[in-house]
Structure formats: structure tokens, C-alpha cells
Design a protein around this motif. Sequence first.
Motif, PDB file in Angstrom:
ATOM      1  N   ASP A 134     119.843   6.843  90.063  1.00 48.76           N
ATOM      2  CA  ASP A 134     119.099   8.323  91.562  1.00 48.76           C
ATOM      3  C   ASP A 134     120.362   7.908  92.738  1.00 48.76           C
ATOM      4  OD1 ASP A 134     116.840   8.666  90.305  1.00 48.76           O
ATOM      5  OD2 ASP A 134     116.066   7.499  91.515  1.00 48.76           O
ATOM      6  N   THR A 135     120.972   7.109  93.086  1.00 46.48           N
ATOM      7  CA  THR A 135     122.032   7.051  93.251  1.00 46.48           C
ATOM      8  C   THR A 135     123.522   6.370  93.071  1.00 46.48           C
ATOM      9  OG1 THR A 135     121.420   4.281  94.671  1.00 46.48           O
ATOM     10  CG2 THR A 135     120.306   6.662  95.989  1.00 46.48           C
TER      11      THR A 135
ATOM     12  N   GLN B 235     125.337   4.203  93.857  1.00 49.93           N
ATOM     13  CA  GLN B 235     125.326   2.796  93.710  1.00 49.93           C
ATOM     14  C   GLN B 235     124.473   1.693  92.560  1.00 49.93           C
ATOM     15  OE1 GLN B 235     125.061   4.714  96.771  1.00 49.93           O
ATOM     16  NE2 GLN B 235     127.079   4.365  97.474  1.00 49.93           N
TER      17      GLN B 235
ATOM     18  N   ASP C 204     127.497   0.355  90.853  1.00 48.23           N
ATOM     19  CA  ASP C 204     128.111   1.017  92.267  1.00 48.23           C
ATOM     20  C   ASP C 204     129.124   1.444  91.618  1.00 48.23           C
ATOM     21  OD1 ASP C 204     128.674   1.464  94.591  1.00 48.23           O
ATOM     22  OD2 ASP C 204     129.811  -0.646  95.219  1.00 48.23           O
TER      23      ASP C 204
END
Length: 209
Positions: free
Chosen positions: A93-94, A96, A119
Motif C-alpha cells: 500500500d505504501t 516503503q 522501500d
Amino acid sequence: MRVATATALLLVLSACGDRGPARTPDVATPAPAVEPASQPSSGTPPPPPGAANGAMPAPGVIGFAGFGPAPFGSTEEQLRMAWGRELGGMKPDTPQGCYYLMPQPRTQRGYRIAFMFEDQRFVRMDVNAEDIEAPGGGRVGMSTQQIEQLYAGHVQVQNHKYVEGGKYLRVPNPDGGAGVVLFETDASGRVTTWRIGEPPQVDYVEGCS
């Protein structure tokens, strides 16, 4: 009759030729660091278990520094170019977050080899196939004693977090680099899977979970 047979054979071969693995279009790539799975031929022994069930990394391409031309720390694009075949996986979702890319389509024997990213960097490889060799010669199916002989003086033994009687056999790069190969064993002392990468990701017990 011979002409008709030859024509039919040519049509069959042409149709089969369109079923090769997908590649990224319009991108100039180096020779992939994988080779087709070996096939048994008359008079020769069969390949190790699993060799006919998925693409094989080229010999020696997996090292303490990374995957051939894609060292640990590389981008996803660099890893895809080094693998040279289709890879798929769920993105986090991110940016990172942690995720895996795996060869497609999946085989009946599971993922065989998986590439971890965190990341947006390539950080680790996981292997569960008997025919893919770790740097130094370790493989799935070997005994604890065989691993200790191959990496004499470098094996750090730890108890397995989930398998009673199982162990983690952790081998830092004998040449002093940051890479680590880690073998997991079952209660009988047989290697069931191994992974290679740099800390801290190589020590993640649950992978990306």
C-alpha cells in the motif's frame, strides 16, 4: 505424402513458437540471468527434482552480492532485466512497504525462487527448490552436517522460531561482504528452504508478513 507431412509439421512448430514467456516490449535488455529448465534426454540421467517445473537461474548467478547484474539495493526494473522473464506479485500500500516478485506462471512445486523488495529496493531472495544452488554449494534437502562441512567455520546455528527441533543455519559472506545465506532445517536436520540477502531483511522470519 511426404510433402503434406512436412507441411503439417511446419504448421505445428510455428504454432508452438508463439507460446514463449512474455517479455517487456521495446526495452533493450542484457542476456537474462536465467536458463531454460533442463530436459532429460535418452541415455542421460534425469534432472534434479523440480528442474522441469520452472525457469532456472544460470549457474553462479546467485551470490552474496545479489542476483547477477542486479546487486542487492537494485531497483525493480534492474531485477526484472536481470531475470529476463515474467515476474508477478502484489505491491504494498505504501512505497516503503515489503513485497515479493515471483516467476510466472507459478509451478506445482510452489514459488521455487522469490525476490523480496522493501522501500523500493531489491533486498533478498527466497528459494525452496532442490535444484537451485546457494553460493558455496548449499541446497534444499541437504543435512545440517553437509551445510557445516560446506561452510566450515562460518555457520551460526539458531533455534527455529516455529519448527520444534528445527534450526536456522546462518552463514555470513566468508569474504567479508554484507550478504548472508540462511538455511532453514526441519526437526530431522534437513534443509527445507534457504534465503540470501543483507541484514536486516535476510533475518525476517515471516518474510514480508
